[in-house]
Design an enzyme around this catalytic site. Structure first.
Site, PDB file in Angstrom:
ATOM      1  N   ARG A 131       0.949  -1.187  -0.092  1.00  0.00           N
ATOM      2  CA  ARG A 131      -0.048   0.135  -0.070  1.00  0.00           C
ATOM      3  C   ARG A 131       1.006   1.295  -0.104  1.00  0.00           C
ATOM      4  O   ARG A 131       1.749   1.442   0.895  1.00  0.00           O
ATOM      5  CB  ARG A 131      -0.947  -0.083   1.311  1.00  0.00           C
ATOM      6  CG  ARG A 131      -1.914   1.335   1.341  1.00  0.00           C
ATOM      7  CD  ARG A 131      -3.059   1.233   2.231  1.00  0.00           C
ATOM      8  NE  ARG A 131      -2.768   1.348   3.642  1.00  0.00           N
ATOM      9  CZ  ARG A 131      -3.304   1.349   4.582  1.00  0.00           C
ATOM     10  NH1 ARG A 131      -4.886   1.472   4.292  1.00  0.00           N
ATOM     11  NH2 ARG A 131      -2.826   1.354   5.944  1.00  0.00           N
ATOM     12  N   ASP A 136      -3.861   3.133  14.460  1.00  0.00           N
ATOM     13  CA  ASP A 136      -2.983   3.533  13.277  1.00  0.00           C
ATOM     14  C   ASP A 136      -3.459   5.048  13.056  1.00  0.00           C
ATOM     15  O   ASP A 136      -4.365   5.701  13.854  1.00  0.00           O
ATOM     16  CB  ASP A 136      -2.776   2.970  12.244  1.00  0.00           C
ATOM     17  CG  ASP A 136      -4.194   2.952  11.295  1.00  0.00           C
ATOM     18  OD1 ASP A 136      -5.160   3.456  11.821  1.00  0.00           O
ATOM     19  OD2 ASP A 136      -4.221   2.122  10.366  1.00  0.00           O
TER      20      ASP A 136
END
Length: 481
Positions: free
Chosen positions: A114, A388
């Site tokens: 990603r 996160d």
């Protein structure tokens, strides 16, 4: 709003290019920062129970703090992972080797990468005095260093693209995909990508987005945490859309359920995968906590499989086998949801509960995350969850929205800057006591250093949460070396 313009994307019978064989089974994907060699090895290996994910998404985005060292370590780890040679040497305090972590190149998940979104610049590389796109660097660097070696192994170069908000972004990415293939003299369509549908605008344009990169499309993914952040951000000024405690916004909310069902219907009608969301648990320290977490993972993934998702995400190897049990087939491309309206109600709704406990959770996450961020980390294990950047964004957006609208909690207490500051101080005091309890065997100087890092984190997070101006993204560029 939906585009009702009768476009080719929404009115014709088109298909994405055929999905390669190595991407036809994606029941469980595990994710984590690409810069940590140990975490990459853990993601690419079997866990203690012998289970492993079908795919591993090595992340340059929300779970990684994009310092220059982290980005460069990410490229190194990715290249060595594709070679099967990546290792991590654990040493004790005296420098002696305790353990060497290695990969088994003959028993690894499919590797995916990603890259950063288009909102994040790479400050350390400029063209004509302007920083380049961080996502462009991540994609180009990853493709350059690994595409041909993966192709030689009979594998597909595979990527995730985050934060897309408009089909024209997808068109831009697709042009970049083709340019990279041409530059390396790789056949067009070899590179495959899955776009994360994790913004409110993209939820209304997902079919148009998929169409734009159909030559390179592997599917779409329902990025639930960033989607919640986007919902709050886009509707932040609307008094009738003030969101409830973040912990109560789940896939049972009708707009969240409709959004992922729309992903399934759109993707499967065009031959693409529809990936489910993240279970963000980290295993609790006691059996009762782990049992409660496992039950929630099974319930979540069972529902995702029931409605037609082809697979899901987990953040920790412990939960792979439990998530995997929900997906009994290699994929569910034949689940078309023919009775489901392709244009459902996706508008997020305001509501309750709005509680002091919810406010405390947001603030506590802010302190914990900023302590990790200041140490160069992009994700932290905190209160049995993997937090996160997406979950920090939810927390600071919700606090901003409550402050802006002068929300009263369910017990009648008005949310003010003074109240937020008071809770920041109270939560810091709790964290200090937890540190002392957890570090009872450590020397005083070590304890003081850790406490000082949380004191700085509290100050940083409080400044962010109490900012009068709402920044669309907390970070839009990394620091210069």
């Amino acid at each position: 709003e939906y585009f009702r313009n009768g476009s080719t994307a929404t009115t014709t019978d088109w298909k994405v290019n055929p999905i390669p064989e190595d991407l036809l089974t994606r029941r469980v994907e595990i994710t984590g920062p690409v810069n940590s060699a140990k975490m990459v090895i853990n993601m690419l290996s079997r866990n203690e129970s012998g289970s492993r994910a079908d795919c591993a998404m090595l992340d340059f985005e929300d779970s990684m703090n994009p310092t220059w060292d982290n980005v460069m370590n990410g490229f190194k780890n990715l290249s060595e992972a594709c070679d099967g040679t990546l290792q991590y040497i654990k040493k004790n305090k005296s420098g002696a080797i305790e353990k060497i972590y290695r990969l088994n190149p003959n028993d690894m998940p499919v590797i995916m990468v990603r890259c950063r979104g288009l909102h994040l610049n790479e400050s350390n590389i400029t063209v004509d005095g302007e920083p380049i796109s961080g996502g462009m660097l991540d994609l180009a660097g990853s493709f350059y260093h690994t595409a041909k070696k993966l192709i030689a192994q009979g594998k597909t170069p595979k990527y995730y693209v985050p934060k897309c908000e408009h089909y024209l972004e997808a068109r831009w990415w697709n042009k970049l995909f083709s340019a990279l293939e041409d530059a390396l003299k790789v056949e067009r369509g070899t590179l495959k990508a899955t776009f994360l549908i994790e913004t409110l605008p993209a939820a209304y344009q997902m079919e148009e987005i998929l169409y734009e990169y159909r030559e390179h499309a592997a599917g779409l993914n329902g990025g639930r945490w960033d989607k919640i952040f986007s919902d709050i951000k886009v509707l932040k000024y609307h008094p009738d859309r003030i969101m409830a405690d973040r912990g109560t916004i789940d896939m049972k909310k009708h707009w969240m359920d409709n959004y992922v069902k729309r992903i399934i219907k759109v993707c499967h009608s065009h031959g693409a995968f529809a990936m489910g969301g993240m279970s963000a648990f980290t295993p609790g320290k006691d059996a009762a906590t782990r049992k409660e977490q496992t039950d929630k993972v099974i319930a979540d993934k069972s529902y995702e499989a029931f409605i037609g998702h082809d697979g899901c995400w987990v953040s920790h190897p412990y939960f792979i086998e439990y998530a995997m049990k929900s997906f009994s087939r290699k994929n569910q491309l034949d689940v078309l949801l023919e009775e489901f309206d392709k244009y459902p109600d996706l508008a997020p709704q305001g509501g309750t509960p709005r509680t002091i406990a919810g406010l405390r959770t947001n603030i506590r996450v802010g302190i914990a995350y900023m302590q990790g961020w200041n140490a160069g980390n992009g994700c932290v294990s905190w209160d049995n969850l993997m937090e996160d950047l997406a979950t920090l964004e939810i927390s600071r957006a919700q606090v901003w929205q409550w402050l802006f609208h002068q929300v009263k909690t369910d017990d009648g207490e008005k949310v003010t800057c003074e109240l937020v500051s008071k809770i920041f101080n109270e939560e810091l005091d709790k964290i200090k006591e937890e540190i002392k309890d957890n570090m009872f065997a450590a020397d005083d100087e070590a304890v003081k250093r850790v406490i000082a890092s949380y004191e700085k984190a509290k100050k940083d997070a409080e400044n962010i949460f109490l900012s009068k101006n709402f920044n669309e993204f907390l970070f839009t560029q990394n620091e210069l070396v």
